[in-house]
Design an enzyme around this catalytic site. Structure first.
Site, PDB file in Angstrom:
ATOM      1  N   THR A 105       0.985  -1.483  -0.244  1.00 48.08           N
ATOM      2  CA  THR A 105       0.089  -0.280   0.135  1.00 48.08           C
ATOM      3  C   THR A 105       1.053   1.085   0.295  1.00 48.08           C
ATOM      4  OG1 THR A 105      -0.098   0.297   2.527  1.00 48.08           O
ATOM      5  CG2 THR A 105      -1.779  -1.445   1.986  1.00 48.08           C
ATOM      6  N   GLY A 106       0.369   2.450  -0.178  1.00 44.28           N
ATOM      7  CA  GLY A 106       1.016   3.563  -0.691  1.00 44.28           C
ATOM      8  C   GLY A 106       1.682   3.276  -2.217  1.00 44.28           C
ATOM      9  N   ALA A 107       2.626   2.977  -2.807  1.00 47.34           N
ATOM     10  CA  ALA A 107       3.098   2.596  -3.116  1.00 47.34           C
ATOM     11  C   ALA A 107       3.501   2.789  -4.369  1.00 47.34           C
ATOM     12  CB  ALA A 107       3.019   0.890  -3.695  1.00 47.34           C
ATOM     13  N   GLY A 164       8.221   7.098  -2.513  1.00 37.37           N
ATOM     14  CA  GLY A 164       8.397   7.158  -1.339  1.00 37.37           C
ATOM     15  C   GLY A 164       9.609   5.634  -1.028  1.00 37.37           C
ATOM     16  N   TYR A 192       1.007  11.533  14.914  1.00 37.57           N
ATOM     17  CA  TYR A 192       1.126  10.414  14.347  1.00 37.57           C
ATOM     18  C   TYR A 192       1.978   9.006  14.614  1.00 37.57           C
ATOM     19  CZ  TYR A 192       4.490   8.436  11.238  1.00 37.57           C
ATOM     20  OH  TYR A 192       5.445   8.056  10.046  1.00 37.57           O
TER      21      TYR A 192
END
Length: 280
Positions: A9-11, A14, A164
């Protein structure tokens, strides 16, 4: 890793992109999960070109939406009969408090509830594909954080970095509780600190002025170095069967004292299940 199916995920940028690239380089079948179709396709094309691996695909989903997470899990199962590695990498640090379509504070929703829900929705296929691995990207920023169940949605106070840190503690607690629940299944669950990595997430979270983001190199190491531990936990035979651990620089280390509180982890699991409509 040939023949192994990995979801990241979030690929599209970054650490997530570097993780997808690293897994593609060792012949894994990689399913990239991105919020933006355009950015996802651009990253997909780049990874395919650099790895010479055609077994890379894209699924688009906004992980701030539980309905999209459910659709993502369904779409994945329509196209794949196995899942050997799930890398929960996506994360955000909004500067101002925001609320998702489900009524949850956005950072808590994306950083904790999304991997909690997605992992649970994919547990059946992970178990049937065993041995399988679940890797969740946390952070050493979890140290010193606490879970305040009286203000879980940060309605009283929203400080981006503090929230966070709380979500990263939630990642560790989730991983340890998940590992306990998965005992005997040949599915492992581990989490990690990637290091201080020069990404947009770091720039946003630390409030770096916009001009500096474009004129100077961000503080921190490069994403490909930050992805090393994620790739190690996803692919190395050295950690076959290892579960319920926190890794830094490819080594298992002690996480914060509070992260080992089983009552806290169990309570967080129950609350998270309620917030996502799952059975506890």
């Amino acid at each position: 890793m040939a023949g192994k199916v990995c979801m990241v995920t979030g690929a599209n940028a970054g650490i997530g992109k570097a993780t997808a690239q690293g897994l593609a380089n060792i012949s894994a079948t990689v399913v990239m999960v991105c919020r933006s179709q355009e950015r996802g396709e651009a990253a997909l094309a780049e990874i395919r070109e650099q790895s010479s691996n055609d077994h890379i695909s894209l699924l688009v989903a906004d992980l701030a939406s539980q309905s999209e997470i459910r659709r993502l899990a369904e779409d994945f199962k329509k196209h794949h009969s196995a899942l050997h590695v799930l890398v929960n990498n996506a994360g955000i640090i909004p500067r101002k408090r925001e609320v998702t379509v489900d009524g949850c504070e956005t950072q808590f929703a994306v950083n904790h509830l999304a991997p909690f829900l997605l992992t649970n929705l994919l547990l059946d296929i992970l178990k049937s594909s065993a041995p399988a691995r679940i890797v969740t990207v946390s952070s050493d920023m979890h140290r010193g954080a606490t879970i305040n169940f009286d203000d879980l949605q940060s309605e009283r106070s929203y400080r981006p970095v503090r929230v966070y840190s709380r979500t990263k503690l939630a990642n560790v607690l989730f991983t340890y509780e998940l590992a306990r629940r998965l005992q005997g299944t040949a599915v492992t669950a581990n989490c990690l600190h990637p290091g201080v990595v020069a990404t947009k997430l770091l720039a946003d979270g630390m409030g770096m002025p916009r001009a500096l983001r474009t004129t100077t190199r961000l503080i921190g190491t490069k994403p490909d170095k930050g992805a090393k531990t994620s790739i190690y936990l996803a692919a190395s035979p050295e950690v076959e069967g290892v579960s319920g651990k926190y890794f830094v620089r490819q080594k298992a280390v002690e996480s914060s004292k509070g992260s080992y509180d089983e009552n806290l982890a169990s309570r967080l699991w129950r609350v998270s299940a309620e917030l996502t409509g799952l059975s506890p």
